[in-house]
Design a protein around this motif. Structure first.
Motif, short mmCIF file in Angstrom:
data_model
loop_
_atom_site.label_atom_id
_atom_site.label_comp_id
_atom_site.label_asym_id
_atom_site.label_seq_id
_atom_site.Cartn_x
_atom_site.Cartn_y
_atom_site.Cartn_z
N LEU A 195 13.15 -10.00 -6.58
CA LEU A 195 13.49 -11.57 -6.33
C LEU A 195 13.34 -12.58 -7.20
N ALA A 196 14.31 -13.07 -8.06
CA ALA A 196 14.12 -14.16 -8.91
C ALA A 196 14.69 -15.22 -8.51
N VAL A 197 14.31 -15.92 -7.23
CA VAL A 197 14.51 -17.05 -6.78
C VAL A 197 13.48 -18.15 -6.80
N ALA A 198 13.95 -19.21 -6.31
CA ALA A 198 12.88 -20.44 -6.23
C ALA A 198 11.91 -20.07 -5.59
N THR A 240 9.97 1.14 -1.13
CA THR A 240 10.62 0.15 -1.96
C THR A 240 9.44 -0.53 -2.60
N LEU A 241 9.77 -0.92 -3.86
CA LEU A 241 8.84 -1.93 -4.51
C LEU A 241 9.53 -3.30 -4.54
N LEU A 242 8.93 -4.19 -3.79
CA LEU A 242 9.69 -5.62 -3.84
C LEU A 242 8.70 -6.47 -4.89
N VAL A 243 9.08 -7.21 -5.79
CA VAL A 243 8.66 -8.01 -6.67
C VAL A 243 9.29 -9.28 -6.76
N VAL A 259 4.51 -4.42 -2.42
CA VAL A 259 4.82 -5.84 -2.79
C VAL A 259 3.96 -5.87 -4.36
N ALA A 260 4.45 -6.73 -5.04
CA ALA A 260 3.90 -7.13 -6.20
C ALA A 260 4.44 -8.60 -6.99
N ILE A 304 -0.13 -9.93 -13.22
CA ILE A 304 0.51 -9.24 -11.99
C ILE A 304 -0.73 -9.14 -10.92
N GLU A 305 -0.13 -9.15 -9.76
CA GLU A 305 -1.17 -8.87 -8.54
C GLU A 305 -0.06 -8.50 -7.54
N GLY A 306 -0.85 -8.05 -6.41
CA GLY A 306 -0.10 -7.43 -5.21
C GLY A 306 -0.82 -6.16 -4.67
N ASP A 307 -0.07 -5.37 -4.01
CA ASP A 307 -0.84 -4.05 -3.41
C ASP A 307 -1.37 -3.44 -4.51
N ALA A 308 -2.42 -2.64 -4.21
CA ALA A 308 -3.15 -1.76 -5.12
C ALA A 308 -2.33 -0.74 -5.50
N ALA A 309 -1.31 -0.02 -4.48
CA ALA A 309 -0.45 0.76 -4.78
C ALA A 309 0.77 0.51 -5.57
#
Length: 293
Positions: free
Chosen positions: A68-71, A92-95, A115-116, A141-146
């Motif tokens: 997601l490269a949105v505002a 799914t990995l969401l970034v 998510v990350a 980077i930050e997010g879910d440990a997995a």
């Protein structure tokens, strides 16, 4: 070559730059999604993956990774729509690429996926330059440990250098990035505009100031700020600072407040460097803190 597929939502400067590098590394781009089909097609051409442009969010359904490269203020809205449509799978990995928001914003109530967030310490003024500059760029980077290990793999795929950041520190981290990048541009514009009363047009002023700006950046690349600092304040040139304040008062009074604030911060830095005596620092601080009559 990677068999991982990814979809991009938001084909702006950041999104298309990253997509280009991932495609070059062997990732398969399954969809580029934008509210404007022509913009999505333009980005697809830039990336080198024609035929994947779409205005339909459901085009991300089969992607392993959704970028997601949105505002910043659109991230939550898009994430909520993805969750409502039940498009995202558990694996799914969401970034997203916001330097401010934590990754958890990608998983609203009822949402799935790992998510990350990834944020580049890089200015994306032109994608053509950014695709080259991404190499070696630090990426928070930050997010879910997995999800962190996979986020690190993504960053390395486009040539970046990942480092982990705690979610609660993102606000301060992003403020630091804005001071280092955005405010540097603002100060360059201020310096340019201060030369207008001297009879220099904007382009001539910019060209004249560029060498000293480049030299300062080069010094900062090699030295800590305390050692890179030059100029009248670190030398204790009280009369010069007085002359600056007088000139600004007479000609560009709207710049006085910012000059004073930056001057006070520079006095503190000069003291820390050990090159500005305490008595000179006190005198400068008093002058910079006193409004002109």
């Amino acid at each position: 070559m990677s068999e991982t597929t990814f979809a991009l939502i938001g084909p702006g400067r950041v999104g298309r730059s990253i997509a280009y590098r991932l495609v070059q590394d062997g990732y398969h781009l399954s969809a580029i999604i934008s509210r404007s089909l022509s913009r999505a097609k333009e980005a697809a051409t830039f990336v080198g993956a024609t035929g994947c442009a779409s205005c339909d969010l459901s085009a991300v359904t089969h992607a392993d990774i959704v970028l997601l490269a949105v505002a910043d203020d659109q991230i939550a809205t898009v994430a909520e729509e993805l969750a409502a449509r039940k498009i995202i799978k558990t694996e799914t990995l969401l970034v997203h690429f916001s330097g401010l928001h934590p990754a958890v914003i990608l998983r609203p109530k009822g949402g799935l996926g790992r998510v990350a967030s990834i944020h580049h310490l890089l200015s994306f003024a032109e994608p053509e330059r950014a695709v080259v500059a991404l190499s070696g760029t630090p990426c928070a980077i930050e997010g879910d440990a997995a999800a962190l290990a996979e986020a690190e793999t993504l960053v390395r795929a486009w040539g970046g250098e990942p480092f982990r950041l705690a979610s609660e520190h993102k606000g301060l981290y992003h403020a630091a990035a804005c001071v280092a990048s955005n405010f540097q541009v603002t100060l360059a514009a201020l310096a340019r505009d201060l030369l207008a009363p001297c009879g220099l047009d904007a382009e001539a002023a910019r060209a004249l100031l560029l060498p000293i700006q480049q030299a300062t950046s080069a010094n900062l690349a090699q030295l800590p700020p305390e050692s890179a600092l030059t100029g009248p304040i670190v030398r204790g040139d009280f009369g010069t600072v007085q002359a600056h304040l007088h000139a600004l008062t007479q000609t560009v009074p709207q710049a006085l407040s910012l000059y004073r604030q930056l001057g006070l911060a520079t006095v503190a830095l000069a003291e820390t460097s050990g090159r500005l005596p305490a008595d000179a620092a006190r005198r400068l601080r008093q002058e910079l803190s006193t409004d002109a009559p």
